[in-house]
Design a protein around this motif. Sequence first.
Motif, mmCIF file in Angstrom:
data_model
loop_
_atom_site.group_PDB
_atom_site.id
_atom_site.type_symbol
_atom_site.label_atom_id
_atom_site.label_comp_id
_atom_site.label_asym_id
_atom_site.label_seq_id
_atom_site.Cartn_x
_atom_site.Cartn_y
_atom_site.Cartn_z
ATOM 1 N N ALA A 1 -5.584 18.148 25.487
ATOM 2 C CA ALA A 1 -5.123 18.917 24.326
ATOM 3 C C ALA A 1 -3.606 18.993 24.252
ATOM 4 O O ALA A 1 -3.024 20.059 24.144
ATOM 5 C CB ALA A 1 -5.749 20.317 24.343
ATOM 6 N N GLY A 2 -2.957 17.839 24.324
ATOM 7 C CA GLY A 2 -1.504 17.792 24.155
ATOM 8 C C GLY A 2 -0.771 18.174 25.418
ATOM 9 O O GLY A 2 0.042 19.092 25.409
ATOM 10 N N ASN A 3 -1.060 17.497 26.521
ATOM 11 C CA ASN A 3 -0.371 17.891 27.745
ATOM 12 C C ASN A 3 0.904 17.097 27.956
ATOM 13 O O ASN A 3 1.276 16.250 27.158
ATOM 14 C CB ASN A 3 -1.304 17.822 28.958
ATOM 15 C CG ASN A 3 -1.029 19.007 29.872
ATOM 16 O OD1 ASN A 3 0.107 19.235 30.288
ATOM 17 N ND2 ASN A 3 -2.046 19.769 30.170
ATOM 18 N N MET B 1 4.900 24.950 25.336
ATOM 19 C CA MET B 1 5.139 23.903 26.342
ATOM 20 C C MET B 1 5.434 22.561 25.652
ATOM 21 O O MET B 1 6.341 21.832 26.054
ATOM 22 C CB MET B 1 3.918 23.806 27.262
ATOM 23 C CG MET B 1 4.047 22.769 28.346
ATOM 24 S SD MET B 1 3.533 21.161 27.754
ATOM 25 C CE MET B 1 1.769 21.282 27.880
ATOM 26 N N ASN B 2 4.694 22.258 24.604
ATOM 27 C CA ASN B 2 4.921 20.999 23.871
ATOM 28 C C ASN B 2 6.345 20.950 23.318
ATOM 29 O O ASN B 2 7.021 19.924 23.395
ATOM 30 C CB ASN B 2 3.921 20.864 22.717
ATOM 31 C CG ASN B 2 2.539 20.422 23.172
ATOM 32 O OD1 ASN B 2 1.717 20.030 22.380
ATOM 33 N ND2 ASN B 2 2.248 20.506 24.455
ATOM 34 N N ARG B 3 6.805 22.078 22.757
ATOM 35 C CA ARG B 3 8.160 22.102 22.174
ATOM 36 C C ARG B 3 9.215 21.963 23.265
ATOM 37 O O ARG B 3 10.232 21.302 23.081
ATOM 38 C CB ARG B 3 8.367 23.381 21.353
ATOM 39 C CG ARG B 3 7.425 23.493 20.151
ATOM 40 C CD ARG B 3 7.875 24.536 19.140
ATOM 41 N NE ARG B 3 7.935 25.893 19.625
ATOM 42 C CZ ARG B 3 6.904 26.739 19.705
ATOM 43 N NH1 ARG B 3 5.697 26.343 19.317
ATOM 44 N NH2 ARG B 3 7.066 27.975 20.145
ATOM 45 N N GLN C 1 -0.812 29.232 21.844
ATOM 46 C CA GLN C 1 0.636 29.400 21.632
ATOM 47 C C GLN C 1 1.414 28.981 22.887
ATOM 48 O O GLN C 1 2.516 28.446 22.794
ATOM 49 C CB GLN C 1 0.944 30.848 21.269
ATOM 50 C CG GLN C 1 0.450 31.195 19.878
ATOM 51 C CD GLN C 1 0.678 32.640 19.507
ATOM 52 O OE1 GLN C 1 1.089 33.451 20.323
ATOM 53 N NE2 GLN C 1 0.396 32.967 18.259
ATOM 54 N N ASN C 2 0.838 29.242 24.053
ATOM 55 C CA ASN C 2 1.450 28.786 25.305
ATOM 56 C C ASN C 2 1.566 27.278 25.316
ATOM 57 O O ASN C 2 2.595 26.715 25.679
ATOM 58 C CB ASN C 2 0.565 29.202 26.487
ATOM 59 C CG ASN C 2 1.103 30.414 27.186
ATOM 60 O OD1 ASN C 2 2.181 30.378 27.767
ATOM 61 N ND2 ASN C 2 0.357 31.492 27.134
ATOM 62 N N MET D 1 6.530 26.256 34.316
ATOM 63 C CA MET D 1 5.668 27.283 34.910
ATOM 64 C C MET D 1 5.013 28.019 33.742
ATOM 65 O O MET D 1 5.471 29.075 33.318
ATOM 66 C CB MET D 1 6.502 28.239 35.749
ATOM 67 C CG MET D 1 7.154 27.576 36.937
ATOM 68 S SD MET D 1 8.214 28.758 37.787
ATOM 69 C CE MET D 1 8.088 28.186 39.461
ATOM 70 N N ILE D 2 3.960 27.424 33.231
ATOM 71 C CA ILE D 2 3.338 27.916 31.995
ATOM 72 C C ILE D 2 2.028 28.614 32.334
ATOM 73 O O ILE D 2 1.096 27.990 32.843
ATOM 74 C CB ILE D 2 3.077 26.742 31.008
ATOM 75 C CG1 ILE D 2 4.322 25.851 30.857
ATOM 76 C CG2 ILE D 2 2.588 27.259 29.658
ATOM 77 C CD1 ILE D 2 5.529 26.514 30.239
#
Length: 300
Positions: free
Chosen positions: A104-106, A79-81, A74-75, A182-183
């Motif tokens: 994985a979608g960075n 971040m993606n959104r 979910q984090n 800052m995730i």
Amino acid sequence: MSPRKTAREAPPLRAAVGAWEEAPIAPAGVDTEKPSAARVYDWYLGGTHHWAVDREFGRRVEKLWPLIRPISRQNRAFMNRVVSAAMDAGIRQFVDLGSGVPTAGNVHEIVRERLPAGERASVVYVDYEPVAAAHSRLILEREGASSWAGLVERDIRRPEEIFTDDLTRELIDWSRPVCLLMITVMHFIGPSDEPDELMATYRSRLAPGSWLALTHGTCRDDAPPDRAAEVRRFIEAYQDTSNPAWLRSAEELLPWFGGWPLLPPGMTSLPDWRPETPPTPIDTETRPFAWCAVARRPGL
Ligand SMILES: C[S@@+](CC[C@H](N)C(=O)[O-])C[C@H]1O[C@@H](n2cnc3c(N)ncnc32)[C@H](O)[C@@H]1O
């Protein structure tokens, strides 16, 4: 800390044994016999940069706190959104503090996908873990992204070293808007590292129109007692390690935005920040354990 190498000085590659899905390419010199926190996290995310030893360690941690994997994902989805929304808002510079292994979608993947033809963007990943840094450089080099995305191997507790790093200076113009991410990293910054002052230093560097995005572990009063006990046990288990972690309340986190307006919907749970998919039962379980918010520096 090992000396910084830019993406252009990345170490030579060596093919690991087995197929790509089974064992990805490892940077030379990186130990794949011992678990790495960054690669274990990559496994939680469904990435491809982990080995059997990482997965075994990850499963042991999951027994301690079963929500770790859905919360990690979910984090990443949050971040993606945020990155997508920042791109839509015209921001073209991204600094990701505590970036881990960028699979994985960075950030650079989202930026590349959404960048209009003919425009330029830049991404700086920052992580102090040598294993995360080595994998990051390798991934960026392999993807041909090294000219616009790089890894700065620095400690986020020393922001000046990040600002003055050659690679940061090459890729980031702080006089223009930056999306600072800052995730899942500030919970590693304890009271003795003066997080309030640290946040003020980062805010002071951001130009008007910049975004500051944060996620942070918490344990809200509405958490079911058995789940709350799990997360507290998990945090306690880390207190005597080199990576102790802290949970913080919304009241503790809100001042970190320095009074800048929070973008709608404000500080909320991970699944509730501009969701793109319908809620699922796991959202109900994870909501009490993480806060997220994005602020925009006014003045532009
Ligand atoms: C839980 S991972 C999060 C990765 C990524 N931000 C995400 O959410 O998918 C935390 C990362 O922060 C890094 N980290 C922790 N403390 C740090 C510090 N003081 N300076 C730089 N990196 C740090 C760790 O090495 C790790 O890779």
